[in-house]
Motif scaffolding. Structure first.
Motif, mmCIF file in Angstrom:
data_model
loop_
_atom_site.group_PDB
_atom_site.id
_atom_site.type_symbol
_atom_site.label_atom_id
_atom_site.label_comp_id
_atom_site.label_asym_id
_atom_site.label_seq_id
_atom_site.Cartn_x
_atom_site.Cartn_y
_atom_site.Cartn_z
ATOM 1 N N ALA A 164 1.016 -1.518 -0.118
ATOM 2 C CA ALA A 164 0.000 -0.091 0.528
ATOM 3 C C ALA A 164 0.333 0.629 -0.086
ATOM 4 N N GLN A 190 -14.390 -0.061 1.898
ATOM 5 C CA GLN A 190 -12.973 -1.500 1.635
ATOM 6 C C GLN A 190 -12.683 -1.320 3.478
ATOM 7 N N THR A 191 -11.698 -2.169 4.170
ATOM 8 C CA THR A 191 -11.313 -2.687 5.379
ATOM 9 C C THR A 191 -10.383 -3.602 4.344
ATOM 10 N N TRP A 192 -8.383 -3.036 4.009
ATOM 11 C CA TRP A 192 -7.208 -3.794 3.589
ATOM 12 C C TRP A 192 -6.601 -3.740 4.699
ATOM 13 N N GLU A 193 -6.297 -5.063 4.584
ATOM 14 C CA GLU A 193 -5.501 -5.898 5.945
ATOM 15 C C GLU A 193 -3.837 -5.602 5.584
ATOM 16 N N LEU A 194 -2.953 -4.740 6.817
ATOM 17 C CA LEU A 194 -1.900 -4.294 6.229
ATOM 18 C C LEU A 194 -0.933 -4.768 7.251
ATOM 19 N N ASN A 202 -5.260 -2.359 9.775
ATOM 20 C CA ASN A 202 -6.719 -2.158 9.108
ATOM 21 C C ASN A 202 -6.351 -0.511 8.516
ATOM 22 N N ARG A 229 -3.034 -0.319 -3.576
ATOM 23 C CA ARG A 229 -2.674 -1.470 -2.858
ATOM 24 C C ARG A 229 -1.351 -1.828 -5.106
ATOM 25 N N VAL A 250 0.752 -5.950 1.877
ATOM 26 C CA VAL A 250 -1.024 -6.036 1.718
ATOM 27 C C VAL A 250 -0.743 -7.372 2.491
#
Length: 296
Positions: A164, A190-194, A202, A229, A250
């Motif tokens: 990201a 959205q929720t991106w998990e990093l 999140n 991303r 990511v």
């Protein structure tokens, strides 16, 4: 079964018509039409539906084409291998490669290969779709994270991962969604998990811009439109230069580029030479290696 008539049938099926096949092979159209008609008579089935403007394989014709195209190719390649033993690979090599890899690296790879093997006539097309190697007469395809396919074999020659990234000027908030640039259509928040240096996090994002290519996405992120991303290989130079900043890796499986060919087809000297060329170009197969290569 007449092998020559079968070869002529495959020629017409591959090119989608008698006229196109005749021009490609420098053969009389009437001869090809007669040979296919003789094959149909010997098999007592119709192989083509002949319309006023189009030629279409029947169900029986498609089955015959799918089962014999690879066999005829293997015969040709076996003969070529025997007659050219001790000589440099030669002949035509058709490759399908994905858009991003083609944009950043394939031109230079193809040029190096053409210089190294001047007797091979290399054709590369850019396709993000999964092409049909038999029907479209490809010798090798390059795909990103391909699904398992019993009909194809090959090797992964490059690994990458998604990160990201954003412009240094883009504010990051833990309370409100951050504008995001995505590839494809714009969807819901959205929720991106990093994975970050301090652990997992999140990131809430609000897609505000959808673009059709990752190069466009990167350029929009550079301009400050939002977070995105992107493959590390595509943005590593921006991260080193400070034009983009890293918000985290990511979570999820990485990205692998595979070179694939039909499992039932004899590996030709041309395909083998190109696979070796890829290995020599990317000996480690890392994102940093691809980034350094594409920055040339």
């Amino acid at each position: 079964m007449d092998l020559l008539a079968l070869a002529d049938f495959n020629l017409v099926a591959r090119h989608g018509g008698f006229g196109k096949a005749a021009r490609a092979a420098a053969r009389p159209k009437a001869t090809l039409s007669r040979r296919v008609a003789e094959l149909e008579a010997s098999l007592d089935v119709r192989l083509f539906e002949r319309g006023a403007r189009a030629l279409k394989l029947t169900e029986e014709g498609r089955a015959l084409f799918e089962r014999t195209a690879i066999l005829l190719t293997e015969l040709d390649e076996t003969a070529a291998a025997i007659t050219s033993r001790g000589h440099a690979p030669r002949g035509r090599l058709r490759i399908s490669a994905p858009l991003l890899f083609s944009q950043i690296a394939m031109g230079r790879i193809a040029a190096g290969f053409a210089i190294k093997f001047p007797e091979i006539r290399l054709e590369v097309t850019t396709e993000d779709r999964a092409v049909d190697m038999v029907e479209e007469a490809y010798d090798l395809v390059i795909r990103v994270n391909p699904a398992p396919d019993d009909a194809l074999v090959g090797r992964a020659f490059l690994q990458d991962r998604l990160v990201a990234v954003a412009s240094p000027d883009l504010p990051r908030s833990a309370d409100t969604p951050v504008p995001a640039v995505v590839r494809g259509a714009i969807g819901q928040r959205q929720t991106w998990e990093l994975a970050t240096a301090s652990g997992k996090a999140n990131l809430q994002v609000d897609p505000i811009l959808g673009l059709s290519s990752l190069v466009m996405v990167r350029d929009a992120v550079r301009a400050g439109a939002g977070v995105a991303r992107l493959p590390l290989s595509l943005v590593s130079h921006d991260l080193l230069a400070g034009t983009l900043v890293h918000w985290g890796d990511v979570e999820g499986p990485g990205t692998a580029l595979w070179a694939l060919y039909p499992s039932r087809r004899l590996l030709s000297a041309r395909v083998s030479a190109f696979l070796d060329h890829l290995k020599e170009t990317f000996p480690k197969g890392t994102p940093e290696e691809l980034a350094a290569y594409s920055a040339w």
